[in-house]
Design a protein around this motif. Structure first.
Motif, PDB file in Angstrom:
ATOM      1  N   LEU A  89       0.839  -1.198   0.000  1.00  0.00           N
ATOM      2  CA  LEU A  89       0.000   0.000   0.000  1.00  0.00           C
ATOM      3  C   LEU A  89       0.878   1.254   0.000  1.00  0.00           C
ATOM      4  O   LEU A  89       0.587   2.232  -0.698  1.00  0.00           O
ATOM      5  CB  LEU A  89      -0.930   0.007   1.229  1.00  0.00           C
ATOM      6  N   ILE A 228      -3.776  -4.120  -5.902  1.00  0.00           N
ATOM      7  CA  ILE A 228      -5.155  -4.553  -5.695  1.00  0.00           C
ATOM      8  C   ILE A 228      -5.231  -6.070  -5.584  1.00  0.00           C
ATOM      9  O   ILE A 228      -5.939  -6.608  -4.729  1.00  0.00           O
ATOM     10  CB  ILE A 228      -6.064  -4.057  -6.847  1.00  0.00           C
ATOM     11  N   VAL A 231      -4.278  -6.994  -2.194  1.00  0.00           N
ATOM     12  CA  VAL A 231      -5.313  -6.599  -1.235  1.00  0.00           C
ATOM     13  C   VAL A 231      -6.358  -7.699  -1.103  1.00  0.00           C
ATOM     14  O   VAL A 231      -6.908  -7.903  -0.022  1.00  0.00           O
ATOM     15  CB  VAL A 231      -5.957  -5.265  -1.683  1.00  0.00           C
ATOM     16  N   PHE A 232      -6.604  -8.446  -2.177  1.00  0.00           N
ATOM     17  CA  PHE A 232      -7.537  -9.567  -2.094  1.00  0.00           C
ATOM     18  C   PHE A 232      -6.851 -10.844  -1.611  1.00  0.00           C
ATOM     19  O   PHE A 232      -7.424 -11.612  -0.862  1.00  0.00           O
ATOM     20  CB  PHE A 232      -8.202  -9.800  -3.455  1.00  0.00           C
ATOM     21  N   TYR A 234      -4.424 -11.176   0.480  1.00  0.00           N
ATOM     22  CA  TYR A 234      -4.098 -11.112   1.905  1.00  0.00           C
ATOM     23  C   TYR A 234      -5.212 -11.670   2.797  1.00  0.00           C
ATOM     24  O   TYR A 234      -4.982 -12.614   3.551  1.00  0.00           O
ATOM     25  CB  TYR A 234      -3.712  -9.680   2.269  1.00  0.00           C
ATOM     26  N   LEU A 239      -6.042 -14.473   6.551  1.00  0.00           N
ATOM     27  CA  LEU A 239      -6.977 -14.086   7.610  1.00  0.00           C
ATOM     28  C   LEU A 239      -8.182 -15.007   7.715  1.00  0.00           C
ATOM     29  O   LEU A 239      -9.240 -14.591   8.155  1.00  0.00           O
ATOM     30  CB  LEU A 239      -7.461 -12.644   7.381  1.00  0.00           C
TER      31      LEU A 239
ATOM     32  N   LEU B  30      -6.741   3.723   3.442  1.00  0.00           N
ATOM     33  CA  LEU B  30      -6.328   2.350   3.144  1.00  0.00           C
ATOM     34  C   LEU B  30      -5.704   1.691   4.360  1.00  0.00           C
ATOM     35  O   LEU B  30      -5.968   0.517   4.646  1.00  0.00           O
ATOM     36  CB  LEU B  30      -5.332   2.337   1.975  1.00  0.00           C
ATOM     37  N   LEU B  31      -4.890   2.439   5.095  1.00  0.00           N
ATOM     38  CA  LEU B  31      -4.261   1.867   6.287  1.00  0.00           C
ATOM     39  C   LEU B  31      -5.304   1.571   7.366  1.00  0.00           C
ATOM     40  O   LEU B  31      -5.242   0.539   8.041  1.00  0.00           O
ATOM     41  CB  LEU B  31      -3.197   2.812   6.845  1.00  0.00           C
ATOM     42  N   LEU B  34      -6.931  -1.519   6.441  1.00  0.00           N
ATOM     43  CA  LEU B  34      -6.048  -2.658   6.686  1.00  0.00           C
ATOM     44  C   LEU B  34      -6.136  -3.084   8.142  1.00  0.00           C
ATOM     45  O   LEU B  34      -6.286  -4.276   8.459  1.00  0.00           O
ATOM     46  CB  LEU B  34      -4.601  -2.299   6.330  1.00  0.00           C
ATOM     47  N   PHE B  38      -7.662  -6.670   9.696  1.00  0.00           N
ATOM     48  CA  PHE B  38      -6.913  -7.510  10.611  1.00  0.00           C
ATOM     49  C   PHE B  38      -7.677  -7.740  11.907  1.00  0.00           C
ATOM     50  O   PHE B  38      -7.798  -8.872  12.379  1.00  0.00           O
ATOM     51  CB  PHE B  38      -5.561  -6.853  10.904  1.00  0.00           C
ATOM     52  N   SER B  41     -10.811  -9.965  11.634  1.00  0.00           N
ATOM     53  CA  SER B  41     -10.523 -11.385  11.428  1.00  0.00           C
ATOM     54  C   SER B  41     -10.310 -12.100  12.740  1.00  0.00           C
ATOM     55  O   SER B  41     -10.359 -13.324  12.809  1.00  0.00           O
ATOM     56  CB  SER B  41      -9.297 -11.548  10.539  1.00  0.00           C
ATOM     57  N   ASN B  49     -17.439 -13.721   8.381  1.00  0.00           N
ATOM     58  CA  ASN B  49     -16.047 -13.268   8.350  1.00  0.00           C
ATOM     59  C   ASN B  49     -15.596 -12.996   6.926  1.00  0.00           C
ATOM     60  O   ASN B  49     -14.964 -11.987   6.635  1.00  0.00           O
ATOM     61  CB  ASN B  49     -15.126 -14.343   8.972  1.00  0.00           C
ATOM     62  N   ILE B  50     -15.936 -13.942   6.024  1.00  0.00           N
ATOM     63  CA  ILE B  50     -15.487 -13.785   4.646  1.00  0.00           C
ATOM     64  C   ILE B  50     -16.224 -12.619   3.995  1.00  0.00           C
ATOM     65  O   ILE B  50     -15.655 -11.863   3.194  1.00  0.00           O
ATOM     66  CB  ILE B  50     -15.674 -15.100   3.851  1.00  0.00           C
ATOM     67  N   MET B  54     -14.177  -9.516   2.518  1.00  0.00           N
ATOM     68  CA  MET B  54     -14.267  -9.171   1.090  1.00  0.00           C
ATOM     69  C   MET B  54     -14.842  -7.775   0.888  1.00  0.00           C
ATOM     70  O   MET B  54     -14.442  -7.046  -0.017  1.00  0.00           O
ATOM     71  CB  MET B  54     -15.125 -10.200   0.345  1.00  0.00           C
ATOM     72  N   ALA B  57     -12.050  -5.474   1.429  1.00  0.00           N
ATOM     73  CA  ALA B  57     -11.112  -5.565   0.292  1.00  0.00           C
ATOM     74  C   ALA B  57     -11.669  -4.810  -0.908  1.00  0.00           C
ATOM     75  O   ALA B  57     -10.930  -4.104  -1.610  1.00  0.00           O
ATOM     76  CB  ALA B  57     -10.849  -7.025  -0.059  1.00  0.00           C
ATOM     77  N   VAL B  58     -12.972  -4.943  -1.148  1.00  0.00           N
ATOM     78  CA  VAL B  58     -13.587  -4.237  -2.275  1.00  0.00           C
ATOM     79  C   VAL B  58     -13.518  -2.726  -2.046  1.00  0.00           C
ATOM     80  O   VAL B  58     -13.265  -1.954  -2.973  1.00  0.00           O
ATOM     81  CB  VAL B  58     -15.048  -4.691  -2.481  1.00  0.00           C
ATOM     82  N   LYS B  60     -11.201  -1.139  -0.398  1.00  0.00           N
ATOM     83  CA  LYS B  60      -9.826  -0.737  -0.700  1.00  0.00           C
ATOM     84  C   LYS B  60      -9.612  -0.648  -2.201  1.00  0.00           C
ATOM     85  O   LYS B  60      -8.985   0.289  -2.713  1.00  0.00           O
ATOM     86  CB  LYS B  60      -8.840  -1.767  -0.115  1.00  0.00           C
ATOM     87  N   MET B  61     -10.172  -1.641  -2.928  1.00  0.00           N
ATOM     88  CA  MET B  61     -10.004  -1.650  -4.380  1.00  0.00           C
ATOM     89  C   MET B  61     -10.637  -0.413  -5.001  1.00  0.00           C
ATOM     90  O   MET B  61     -10.059   0.223  -5.883  1.00  0.00           O
ATOM     91  CB  MET B  61     -10.641  -2.911  -4.980  1.00  0.00           C
ATOM     92  N   ILE B  64      -8.421   2.569  -4.450  1.00  0.00           N
ATOM     93  CA  ILE B  64      -7.234   2.561  -5.301  1.00  0.00           C
ATOM     94  C   ILE B  64      -7.613   2.859  -6.743  1.00  0.00           C
ATOM     95  O   ILE B  64      -6.965   3.662  -7.427  1.00  0.00           O
ATOM     96  CB  ILE B  64      -6.504   1.206  -5.204  1.00  0.00           C
ATOM     97  N   VAL B  65      -8.699   2.234  -7.228  1.00  0.00           N
ATOM     98  CA  VAL B  65      -9.093   2.426  -8.631  1.00  0.00           C
ATOM     99  C   VAL B  65      -9.548   3.863  -8.872  1.00  0.00           C
ATOM    100  O   VAL B  65      -9.177   4.508  -9.850  1.00  0.00           O
ATOM    101  CB  VAL B  65     -10.209   1.436  -9.033  1.00  0.00           C
TER     102      VAL B  65
END
Lengths: 245, 111
Positions: A89, A228, A231-232, A234, A239, B30-31, B34, B38, B41, B49-50, B54, B57-58, B60-61, B64-65
């Motif tokens: 990141l 990216i 990011v998935f 990880y 986890l 983003l941090l 993150l 963590f 989880s 959990n999943i 996810m 994660a989406v 974050k994506m 970034i995008v």
């Protein structure tokens, strides 16, 4: 700010009065920028499909053998995985700053930020190297060093898994998927380092701070994509719920 | 310069320079995400959990995008190409998982 002098949008030839990096087959800079961007995004779409196929394999196998995934995830070092996510990141941030420096035509900053990006990328691979060396010695690397569940002191683990209908082979499949996906991602990080390394050399000569910042920009797109994917990767690998089956 | 043609206006558009504060804000976000990933989880949520992992994660994506990859300031065409990637991925996931998950519903004898 687009302060370049360029020929007005006449048909064909931008050579006269156009900037040196305006290729002849483009009408003007805007078209060149747009096309270059689209080309990189098209490539990233193919990359997304490539990784997507692997993510799909992960999903199908996890839905079939969820306990094998919990078990496999426990062998992985969550702290190092988290550190690596932070590293990527941060490298993404510095890549974005590098793109910005190129747009602002600041050669020194561009080189500095690219170098920092590169160092973080290298750091990611170093951490990965430590992880995989530990995995090798632990005996959870399929085909190369797989002996963890064959060892007598881990017989209790094998029994515990059998209670859930999981055999060590199922856990091996988790690691096949893990090393394939994380390995493919690592190759992409390495390729990224080669690209960024090339950018460092060329930008120190001032190639990208005369208005032609597109190569840096599209390299940035590639690098963010690599980020990216991680990011998935990880949460999916490192986890999975902490409680062991 | 003379009146800008549409193409020259686009040149300004496609060469948008993002303010640095945007990058720093996105990085901090983003941090934070993150850390959230963590910590969550560590909590036992069963099948959620999943879902939570996810979702983060989406998010974050998307950050970034949109911001690092400049989609927020990109032309429709570029956004279309980026969206196409997601579209094809969706087809692959939805159709394949439909197949696998419905196998349990319609068992053939001896399977």
């Amino acid at each position: 700010m687009a302060t370049e002098t360029h020929a007005p949008a006449v048909e064909g030839h931008g050579a006269h009065g156009g900037v040196p990096y305006l290729h002849h087959h483009f009408d003007d800079l805007a078209q060149q920028r747009e096309t270059t961007s689209l080309a990189m995004w098209a490539f990233l779409a193919t990359e997304a499909m490539m990784f997507g196929g692997l993510f799909l394999a992960y999903t199908v196998y996890r839905s079939l053998y969820p306990q094998a995934y919990v078990e496999g995830s426990h062998h992985l070092n969550t702290v190092l995985g988290t550190v690596n996510t932070f590293i990527l990141l941060t490298s993404s941030l510095f890549m974005a700053l590098a793109v910005h420096a190129a747009a602002m035509r600041n050669r020194k900053q561009l080189v500095l930020f690219l170098v920092i990006t590169w160092i973080f990328a290298a750091g990611f691979l170093v951490v990965k190297g430590f992880e995989w060396t530990a995995d090798y010695h632990e005996g959870i690397m399929p085909a190369v060093s797989w002996h963890y569940y064959d060892e007598p002191e881990h017989a209790a683990d094998v029994q515990r898994l059998a209670h859930y209908g999981i055999r060590p082979n199922h856990v091996m499949m988790f690691f096949v998927i893990y090393f394939c996906m994380v390995g493919l991602h690592g190759i992409h990080v390495l390729i990224g380092m080669i690209i960024i390394g090339t950018l460092i050399v060329l930008s120190s000569k001032g190639l990208f701070t005369d208005g032609n910042d597109q190569p840096v920009e599209i390299s940035g797109l590639y690098w963010h994509f690599v980020d990216i994917v991680w990011v998935f990767l990880y949460p999916l690998f490192y986890l999975i719920v902490i409680r062991q089956p | 310069m003379a009146a800008h043609t549409q193409v020259e206006d686009q040149a300004e558009h496609t060469h948008h320079v993002v303010p640095l504060t945007v990058y720093y804000a996105v990085y901090v976000a983003l941090l934070v995400l993150l850390v959230a990933t963590f910590l969550v989880s560590k909590i036992e949520l069963g099948p959620f959990n999943i879902v939570v992992a996810m979702t983060i994660a989406v998010m974050k994506m998307i950050l970034i995008v949109l911001f690092f990859m400049h989609i927020r300031w990109s032309s429709h065409m570029v956004r279309f190409f980026a969206g196409a990637a997601l579209f094809w991925l969706t087809i692959m996931f939805v159709l394949t998982l439909n197949d696998y998950f419905s196998r349990l519903w319609f068992r053939l004898p001896n399977t």
